[in-house]
Each structure stands twice: as C-alpha cells, then as structure tokens.
Design a protein around this motif. Structure first.
Motif, short mmCIF file in Angstrom:
data_model
loop_
_atom_site.label_atom_id
_atom_site.label_comp_id
_atom_site.label_asym_id
_atom_site.label_seq_id
_atom_site.Cartn_x
_atom_site.Cartn_y
_atom_site.Cartn_z
N ILE A 394 0.76 -1.30 0.10
CA ILE A 394 0.28 0.37 0.32
C ILE A 394 0.74 1.29 0.23
O ILE A 394 1.62 1.87 1.00
CB ILE A 394 -0.90 0.30 0.94
N ARG A 395 1.00 2.06 -1.52
CA ARG A 395 2.04 3.27 -1.43
C ARG A 395 0.82 4.68 -1.07
O ARG A 395 1.61 5.60 -0.87
CB ARG A 395 2.49 2.84 -2.47
N SER A 396 -0.83 4.38 -1.65
CA SER A 396 -1.00 5.66 -1.02
C SER A 396 -1.75 5.14 -0.84
O SER A 396 -2.67 3.86 -1.32
CB SER A 396 -1.15 6.39 -2.04
N LEU A 397 -3.46 5.84 -0.13
CA LEU A 397 -4.92 6.02 -0.44
C LEU A 397 -4.93 6.34 -1.07
O LEU A 397 -4.72 7.88 -1.09
CB LEU A 397 -5.12 5.92 0.94
N VAL A 398 -6.74 6.38 -1.42
CA VAL A 398 -7.30 7.58 -2.20
C VAL A 398 -8.75 7.84 -1.18
O VAL A 398 -8.83 6.81 -0.33
CB VAL A 398 -8.10 6.91 -3.79
N SER A 399 -9.37 8.69 -0.56
CA SER A 399 -10.00 8.93 0.32
C SER A 399 -11.51 9.82 -0.47
O SER A 399 -10.66 10.80 -1.08
CB SER A 399 -9.27 10.49 1.80
N ILE A 400 -12.80 9.05 0.43
CA ILE A 400 -13.24 10.21 -0.44
C ILE A 400 -14.61 9.90 0.81
O ILE A 400 -14.04 8.85 1.82
CB ILE A 400 -14.26 8.85 -1.14
N GLY A 401 -15.91 10.75 0.68
CA GLY A 401 -16.66 10.48 1.05
C GLY A 401 -16.23 11.56 2.72
O GLY A 401 -16.15 12.38 2.40
N GLY A 402 -16.76 11.36 3.82
CA GLY A 402 -17.07 12.71 4.37
C GLY A 402 -15.91 12.74 5.11
O GLY A 402 -15.75 13.63 5.70
#
Length: 499
Positions: A394-402
């Motif tokens: 896991i190199r990075s994350l896309v964050s979505i939602g609240g």
C-alpha cells in the motif's frame, strides 16, 4: 454531445449521474424511498419503489438538463450489496427485498458454518455473516416455506432494477461475490454450496461481466424516461466495486479509504488465490478478471453523526470539526472506539460496544470530537494493517466520503495510516464508477484505466508528518488494547440493554 448515465441504487435513495465523453458531470438527479422495519433487526424495502424512483430520477435528469435523450448512448448500474429479491416463474417479486443491514439470520449463519466449515472460505472467500444473501435464502426457506416453493430465481437489488428496465435477467460477478454462493476465484456459482442447502442452481441468474451489454430499454421505460429504446444497458457492479472504479482503484498497490455511514478500506488484487482467513472480505472487482480485499468499520461516519446529535445538536459539522484544530494528537489522553453497533473488521463482534477511555475534567467538546475522529481512523487502520500483513503493498490511499471533506482529517489519515492521502477533484462515488462501465461498454475507451485518465482527477495530496505519525503509532498500540479489555464487560452489560 454524447453521454452515458450511471445509476447508483443506494439504501435510502437512487442517484442518476449524466456524464459526457470528457468525463464531465453534466447533471444528476436522485429520488429516495423508505425502509420497512417491522421489528428489531429487520430491514426491508419494496423493490417496486426502486423502479418507480429510478424512472422518476431518469425522467428528471433528462428534463432538468434539457438534453436530447437520443444522445445518451449507454447506462449502467451500481447497487447496495447482498439484498435478496425472490422472483416467481413470471419474474414477479414474491416479497419485500431483505436488505444488507438485516440481522435476522444469525441462526442460518451458524448453520452454514457448521455444514461447510473451512470449505466456505475456500470457495466463497468470506465468512457467513448476517448481511450476506445465502443466509437470507435459508431464512425464507425455513420461515416462509410456501413462498420459497414458488421462487424460481433470486436476484440482487440493482440486478432486479436492471431486469425491470430491460426485461433481461442477469447477475454480474462483483455483486454475486456477496451472496456466499459464488466460487469467487473461478467466477461461477458453486454447485457444492448450493447443493449443501438444497438451493437449485436454476435459481441463480446467468453470470456476466460488469461491462457486458445485457439489453436495451423496454419501450414503456423509454417512453416514461425520455431515453431511447436503442440505448445500451450494461451490467454494472456492486457499490463498493463501482466506488473503487470511480476512485481509480484499478491496479496493484491502489487502495481506497471511504468514510461514510460505515467505513471501508479497499485494496485491489490481480489474483483470486489470496487467503485472508476470513479476516477481510474478498470479492470480485468490476474490472474484468480482478478482485479486491476490504475491511469494514460499521459505525464510521455514523459515530460522528451520533456524537454531534447527542452532544452538540445545534452545531454544524464544520463547526464541530474545528475542534480538530483546537486540540493535539491523542485528545489529551482520551480514546474512543467506534463500536456503536458492534464491529465487523477485525473483530466481527455484534455484541461489542463503543467506549470513551481516559476521560477527566480537563476534557471539553473539542477533545471528545477529536477522540471520535481519531477512533474512527484507528479502526480503519486496523483493516489497513490486515491488508499489509496479507502482502498488500500500500503506497498511498485515495480518500472519499465524509472523511475527505475536512483537510485536518485528511492530514490525520496521512499521519495515522503512514502513507500519502489523495483527494479527488470531483468525487461522485459509485455512480461515477457505473458511468465508467457504461462508457467502456459503449466503446469510448479500450479499458477502465484509460477511462480513468479522463474521468478521474486527483486535486491534492496529504503527506505524513513524521513526528505526528510516531505519536499516532504509540496511540494506536494503546487503542488496540481497548477491545480485548472491554469485550467481557460489554457481554455482561448486554443483559441490561432494553433495545
């Protein structure tokens, strides 16, 4: 100008999204519908209301945008997972749909575990949980045998909606993976699982890929919506699969953090041969021949909503979250575990409940707010660590939602997760993923990856602060001890709960 439409059939509303060939959202419309809760733990919906609401949303979308309906080339679907719709031989729904959040099937889950043992994980790749479809089928078979005897097929919610719009019955792999009846790695209905419980394979609808064209609109539906009969209708995917597509989670190393009512950490996989020992969900992706692993926090954003309505009902969420800027990491020694409705990952414990630990007279509303937000994020980190332990890079994350709407919370995610966090320029969730499936189905792009370069843009990246990350690592170690130290207490306290 040519368009596609992505339809997301949610638990409380349906959303229709109009997107052009450049990936620009040109319009959206939504319609809601009620839950039916006849008793505690029961959650149902009238599937006819899905059809009515979708037709109204599509008609409103065409009318409000002023487009020529003939310019819409395709439509696809995202939908709430696991729900059971039973059909008779004429294709009519026999009863209300039983939804993903219905918990009446604990006895059936134990029956599945006892009969299949380790074979369940070997084939379906997931544990028997109340939300899944097979336990619901077994509940109807036992408690409504006369109705079950009339059943010719079962379908999942968005597949029923698509069937009513086109007249063609089908299921696709990403949603079928949430039934406990699919051989996930081999992408076929499991004769072994179905046979063990007397479920005829003929009840399982034909399987297709998410980008498959399954038909065109029925003339009556075309007339009611203003869309053309010749428009291609494509299979679509489960809401989490479409959410992943709409966030660009399409290759190894790509991971998503979604903080809505529940919270999800989802990571892409090329191979179906992974063994998570039931600690994580493992499903087929909406991208062909691909998969994803997923951990779930049941009360993520719900914990924050509960806290606001209980302790600061007059405050807006923006005002409440200013407490994150007024406090430091660790909320002055206050921890929160977000187990308001039990927990899914990593504990799979319906009886556990939330805790504030470390309260003293120095703590005010900002400290409690920060503790809640940190607790939600720590819970999601537990899923992230399970993914890492299972070999996900896991190199990075896309964050979505609240959780992606507040920059302080985004920085907190970077510090707690220990990776870069990307925010999207325009977040449209599963409806965009469905639109991307329609765009590829129409031949606009040779692959979802090519489509993503046009449809998805990242607007800002939040990088871990080394000092904060070290402090949060110490706090996470303490957080991880709270569950085991309160589990027995919560079991004993359950006898005093009145609801």
């Amino acid at each position: 100008m040519k368009y596609v439409i992505g339809v997301d059939l949610g638990t409380s509303a349906v959303k229709a999204l109009l997107v052009n060939r450049e990936g620009r959202v040109c319009g959206e419309a939504s319609r809601d519908y009620p839950l039916i809760q006849e008793r505690s733990g029961y959650n149902e919906q009238d599937p006819e209301l899905w059809v009515k609401a979708t037709v109204e949303a599509l008609r409103g979308l065409v009318s409000d945008t002023g487009i020529d309906g003939n310019d819409v080339e395709g439509m696809s679907f995202s939908g709430q997972m696991h729900g059971l719709v039973l059909l008779d031989g004429e294709g009519n729904a026999l009863r209300n749909a039983i939804l993903w959040n219905d918990t009446r099937t604990s006895e059936q889950c134990r029956e599945i575990e006892a009969k299949l043992g380790k074979r369940l994980l070997g084939i379906a790749k997931n544990r028997a949980l109340e939300g899944f479809t097979l336990p619901k089928l077994l509940w109807v078979k036992r408690h409504e045998p006369e109705l079950f005897a009339k059943a010719a097929a079962f379908v999942l919610p968005k597949d029923y909606l698509r069937y009513r719009l086109t007249g063609h019955l089908a299921a696709e792999y990403s949603d079928a993976a949430g039934t406990l009846l699919l051989d996930v790695a081999n992408r076929r209905w499991s004769e072994e699982i179905a046979g063990a419980f007397g479920i005829p394979l003929s009840m399982c609808p034909p399987l297709v890929g998410s980008e498959a064209k399954v038909g065109t609109l029925l003339p009556a539906i075309a007339g009611q919506t203003g869309l053309p009969e010749f428009m291609g209708v494509f299979a679509g995917g489960a809401d989490n699969a479409c959410g992943a597509i709409g966030a660009g989670i399409l290759s190894e190393g790509e991971t998503l953090c979604s903080i809505g009512t529940s919270g999800v950490v989802l990571s892409y996989r090329d191979s179906g041969d992974n063994d998570y020992a039931g600690k994580l969900h493992f499903f087929n992706h909406g991208k062909k021949d691909s998969f994803y692993a997923m951990g779930v926090t049941l009360a993520a954003g719900y914990s924050l909503s509960w806290f606001k309505e209980t302790f600061a009902p007059e405050a807006s969420f923006d005002d409440l979250l200013k407490g994150l800027e007024q406090t430091t990491a660790g909320a002055n020694g206050l921890l929160f575990t977000p187990y308001l409705v039990g927990e899914r990952t990593p504990h799979a414990d319906a009886a556990t409940r939330a805790s504030f630990v470390g309260m003293d007279a120095s703590h005010g509303l900002p400290h409690f707010t920060r503790a809640v937000v940190e607790g939600i994020t720590f819970s999601l980190k537990e899923s992230l660590e399970l993914l890492r332990d299972a070999g996900h890079d896991i190199r990075s994350l896309v964050s979505i939602g609240g959780g992606a709407k507040n920059e302080t919370w985004l920085q907190m995610q970077a510090d707690i997760f220990g990776v870069d966090i990307h925010r999207l320029e325009s977040e449209q969730g599963p409806a965009l993923g469905a639109a991307m499936l329609a765009a590829c189905g129409c031949g606009w792009f040779e692959s979802l990856e090519r489509c993503a370069t046009m449809f998805i843009k990242r607007s800002k990246t939040f990088r871990p602060n080394a000092r904060q990350a070290e402090r949060y690592a110490d706090l996470f170690r303490i957080y991880g001890q709270v569950y085991e130290n309160t589990r027995q207490l919560n079991e004993e306290l359950s006898a005093f709960r009145t609801s």
